[in-house]
Enzyme design. Structure first.
Site, PDB file in Angstrom:
ATOM      1  CB  THR A   1      -0.898   0.010   1.253  1.00  0.00           C
ATOM      2  OG1 THR A   1      -1.517   1.294   1.367  1.00  0.00           O
ATOM      3  CG2 THR A   1      -0.102  -0.222   2.531  1.00  0.00           C
TER       4      THR A   1
ATOM      5  CE1 TYR B   1      -4.042  -2.061   5.031  1.00  0.00           C
ATOM      6  CE2 TYR B   1      -3.458   0.120   4.206  1.00  0.00           C
ATOM      7  CZ  TYR B   1      -3.796  -1.207   3.974  1.00  0.00           C
ATOM      8  OH  TYR B   1      -3.881  -1.661   2.686  1.00  0.00           O
TER       9      TYR B   1
END
Ligand code: UDP
Length: 329
Positions: A117, A141
């Protein structure tokens, strides 16, 4: 012929990649615990319902199916949830990836393609990040994915496994054939939320922050159509099969749209005005996040085919309307 294991292929991105792999005749096994995904999103391959953290199950699936390649999508992906419940993220995204990797090494898996990501970059200077931009996640995250990247690098250095880690920017849109799309309830992503507002699933939406140092005061993101992102995985697979070296690559178009620009496009495509409130900033949002996206073109020969915001919005909205008529199971 060795098969491919796709984890998380009942979810949004994984289901699009599995569909493209299936369409080109690849032999797939799907591993998904259906915690956020849907059985009906699995259009190709044999579905095994289970967890990437289940060592016995993963070892058995790898051995029984002669798997030589793993595409690993299974993960939690909601940034604010990761802030509130970090250990949930470190378990599912990091510990379970460690388990999967260990099983892969033991089974002699040759290739792994990993969903990473842009959140690994945190708040990059000048809003744009190349693969050489220092990583500095600002939420669990991002850390949970960066730690998995690190494990992959170390394992690839120590064993014959080779990998491609793809750092996704803002993935949006849906299968232009209308078969699958983003279906998870309680959406938080901008385009999905706006499409839900168009079809009446919610009364309207808020713009999170209008005082950023950007041309119109709202955050800028690099939105990539899920079909192009999926195609990048097939290119990564071809690269690894051809003996290509391990790589970490950005997946974006290299240009940004503001929240207001996105909402204007949704209104144009929908032919209606949205009920938009201007709210405060959302914690943890970088003002601008754009990919420097040359490397994936150079190294994988990837070329986008859906680089058009109106098309992205149209496919997302078509999917939202389909979901309204026929909810996923
Ligand atoms: N955003 C917004 N309203 C919403 C959802 C998102 O203004 O209801 C903004 C968000 O603050 C960010 C941008 O849209 O600036 C993209 O957010 P999203 O959650 O889609 O993706 P992220 O960039 O956080 O991964």
């Amino acid at each position: 012929m060795p098969k491919i294991l796709v984890t998380g292929a009942a979810g949004y991105i994984g289901s699009h990649v599995a569909r493209q792999l299936g369409e080109r005749g690849e032999d797939l096994v799907i591993l998904d615990n259906l915690s956020t995904g849907f059985r009906s999103a699995v259009l190709y391959g044999d579905l095994v319902i289970g967890d990437t953290g289940d060592r016995d199950l993963v070892a058995r699936v790898l051995a029984d199916n002669d798997i030589d390649t793993v595409l690993h999508f299974a993960a939690h992906i909601v940034v604010p949830e990761s802030v509130a419940n970090p250990l949930k993220y470190y378990r599912n995204n990091t510990s379970n990836t460690r388990n999967l990797l260990e099983c892969c090494v033991e089974a002699g898996v040759k290739h792994m393609i990993f969903s990473s990501t842009a959140a690994v970059y945190g708040i990059p200077a000048e809003g744009a990040a190349s693969e050489d931009t220092p990583t500095a996640p600002i939420n669990p995250y991002g850390w949970s994915k960066l730690m998995s990247e690190q494990m992959l690098k170390d394992v690839s250095a120590a064993t014959p496994l080779r990998h491609v880690a793809l750092r996704y920017f803002n993935v949006a849109g849906a299968d232009p054939g209308g078969r699958i799309g983003q279906s998870t309830p309680e959406a938080t992503h901008l385009l999905k939320v706006a499409c839900e507002a168009v079809v009446g699933k919610r009364p309207g939406l808020s713009v999170f922050g209008t005082d950023y140092a950007t041309p119109d005061g709202t955050c800028i993101r690099d939105y990539i159509h899920v079909e192009d992102l999926a195609a990048a995985h097939l290119k990564a697979l071809d690269h690894l099969r051809a003996g290509g070296i391990s790589a970490t690559l950005n997946c974006g178009y290299g240009k940004g749209f503001s929240v207001r620009e996105m909402l204007r496009m949704v209104e144009k495509v929908a032919g209606m005005k949205l009920d938009v409130a201007e709210g405060p900033r959302r914690a943890g949002d970088p003002p601008e996040l754009i990919a420097r996206a040359e490397r994936i073109r150079e190294q994988l020969g990837w070329q986008p085919a859906h680089d058009d915001l109106e098309h992205i919005v149209r496919t997302a909205l078509d999917w939202e309307r389909r979901l309204l008529r026929q909810p996923m199971v």
